[in-house]
Design an enzyme around this catalytic site. Structure first.
Site, mmCIF file in Angstrom:
data_model
loop_
_atom_site.group_PDB
_atom_site.id
_atom_site.type_symbol
_atom_site.label_atom_id
_atom_site.label_comp_id
_atom_site.label_asym_id
_atom_site.label_seq_id
_atom_site.Cartn_x
_atom_site.Cartn_y
_atom_site.Cartn_z
ATOM 1 N N GLU A 1 0.526 -2.542 -5.980
ATOM 2 C CA GLU A 1 0.477 -2.378 -4.527
ATOM 3 C C GLU A 1 -0.681 -1.444 -4.142
ATOM 4 O OE1 GLU A 1 4.183 -0.817 -3.157
ATOM 5 O OE2 GLU A 1 3.791 -1.229 -1.035
ATOM 6 N N ASP B 1 1.861 3.274 6.935
ATOM 7 C CA ASP B 1 3.063 3.929 7.459
ATOM 8 C C ASP B 1 2.996 5.459 7.558
ATOM 9 O OD1 ASP B 1 3.665 1.308 7.102
ATOM 10 O OD2 ASP B 1 5.353 1.616 5.758
#
Ligand code: GLC
Length: 450
Positions: free
Chosen positions: A419, A177
């Site tokens: 993550e 992102d």
């Protein structure tokens, strides 16, 4: 090649696979697996990576994981990056996208209006390898037609000038992102006055307070608030145009031919051909021609002076010379020359750039963007490591692949399946119990001696 047995005993707990399996079970939502508690929906490339790990544990469930992505497919062929979970509590998220504004969106599912790296064909082939033959053929038959339509959509909508490269209209589409080239694009072309004002008045902290993700995770590990606002503003713009690509491109502020997306496209084109062959189907001739063209077109993203691959601005055709992990993705594509691959491996093994204690950072240590904790601007991620490891093996760099795999497993074992990870000290960052980390760790573990 280094022997991995000693390593296994020294660093990985005996119940490593069981631990990872537990994480996948926790995130299991029936027919799909959500990435983490923080992300309740289904994501395209998450499900592909999850299936690649799950195939070792429960191949039929792995097949279901990828097959369930088809329910979100649009009538024009697009497979969206997100299929939203049902339930009132997620109304706000479905509403942020309002996929129903597009005549192509499916009637029964609320989805986003953009896609994500087309990892599905690779996942299908790998899952198929673990299924009994009859089931495999049935699975390939089920997946082939939707995937052909998806790849055709990529070329029809996203390669309007027939350049062999797909353009992206939102950084969510590459799944990295806030990767620097995209941040660069947003700052240059897509910073409305009200975002500039927030920046000017230094109101970012107030925004942090309103965000859901930063309530659970330290803001220093997430995308910055200004960048998050810019991403959201782009969604708003796409939504206003009802996700109609002609309207979007009519006065596009920016569009990017992203190196990661296009490398993944090339590899998955190959895997789509593998599927077709296995079930004795022919892919349409024009699609085959476009696939071939893409293989050559990756070279347009190569910068001779720096010996690296970059993303390119679709409108100006200029390479965006911000170094990132994307430069290694052509290894996964598998179609660059051995010579180029060797150059990339040299760069990968550079201790002042990428070969840190816990490689591979999402941007090199010497980049002005580098921040060891911040999302796609420094941390190491297991999915990008997995893509690089796969590419290294394909080009015969088996020792480098084994070492990267070993270090990846070590950081997951020591910090837990987070993550992403601090590439210097190995701290786990972002969401805990992250599904693709757990799944790909299982895959690396199963393949560690090959
Ligand atoms: C973030 C990541 C993206 C991922 C999604 C769900 O948006 O950047 O790659 O697919 O979270 O895990």
């Amino acid at each position: 090649m280094e022997k991995t047995d000693g390593f296994k005993d020294a660093l990985l707990p005996d119940d490593f696979v069981e631990q990872m399996t537990r994480v996948l079970k926790e995130n299991d939502r029936g027919s799909y697996t959500s990435p983490a508690v923080l992300y309740p929906h289904q994501w395209l490339w998450d499900s592909a990576f999850i299936a690649i790990g799950l195939r070792h544990l429960d191949p039929e469930r792995a097949a279901e994981e990828v097959a369930s992505l088809v329910r979100g497919q649009w009538a024009n062929g697009m497979i969206p990056n997100m299929i939203f979970a049902k339930g009132r509590q997620y109304r706000w998220e479905r509403d942020a996208w309002r996929s129903w504004l597009s005549p192509y969106a499916p009637a029964d599912e609320a989805t986003s209006g953009v896609t994500q790296p087309p990892m599905i064909a690779d996942a299908v082939v790998r899952v198929g390898e673990k299924l009994p033959a009859a089931y495999r053929l049935e699975f390939y038959r089920f997946m082939l037609e939707p995937l052909v339509r998806y790849h055709q959509w990529i070329y029809a909508e996203r390669d309007p000038h027939n350049e062999g490269l797909a353009l992206l209209i939102h950084p969510y589409e590459v799944g990295l992102d806030n990767t620097p080239p995209w941040v660069h694009q947003l700052y240059e072309h897509s910073r409305p006055w009200w975002i500039a004002l927030i920046e000017h008045l230094r109101l970012q902290k107030v925004i942090n307070f309103l965000r859901r993700d930063t309530r659970r995770v330290n803001p220093g590990q997430r995308i910055s608030s200004l960048e998050a606002l810019m991403l959201w503003d782009v969604v708003r713009r796409l939504r206003r145009k009802r996700y109609d690509i002609d309207k979007i491109m009519h006065r596009a502020l920016f569009a990017t031919q992203d190196i990661t997306f296009n490398s993944i496209l090339v590899r998955n084109n190959t895997q789509l051909q593998t599927m077709a062959k296995e079930i004795r189907r022919k892919l349409p001739e024009d699609l085959l021609a476009k696939m071939k063209h893409s293989e050559e077109a990756l070279e347009k993203l190569y910068d001779e002076p720096s010996g690296q691959y970059y993303s390119r601005d679709f409108i100006t055709h200029k390479l965006i010379l911000e170094p990132t992990i994307g430069t290694f993705m052509p290894l996964y594509a598998g179609t660059i020359t051995q010579e180029r691959a060797a150059e990339l491996v040299k760069l990968l093994r550079n201790h002042r750039k990428y070969w840190l204690h816990n490689p591979v950072p999402s941007v090199p240590l010497d980049s002005e963007f580098f921040d060891a904790d911040r999302y796609w601007q420094g941390p190491s991620w297991v999915n990008t490591n997995w893509l690089i490891i796969d590419g290294l093996k394909r080009y015969g760099f088996t020792e480098d692949a084994a070492e990267l795999s070993k270090r990846t497993l070590a950081v997951v074992a020591q910090a837990g399946p987070y993550e992403y990870f601090n590439p210097i000290d190995g701290q786990g960052l972002g969401a805990a119990n992250f599904a693709w980390t757990a799944a790909l760790a299982v895959d690396l573990y199963q393949n560690r001696e090959q």
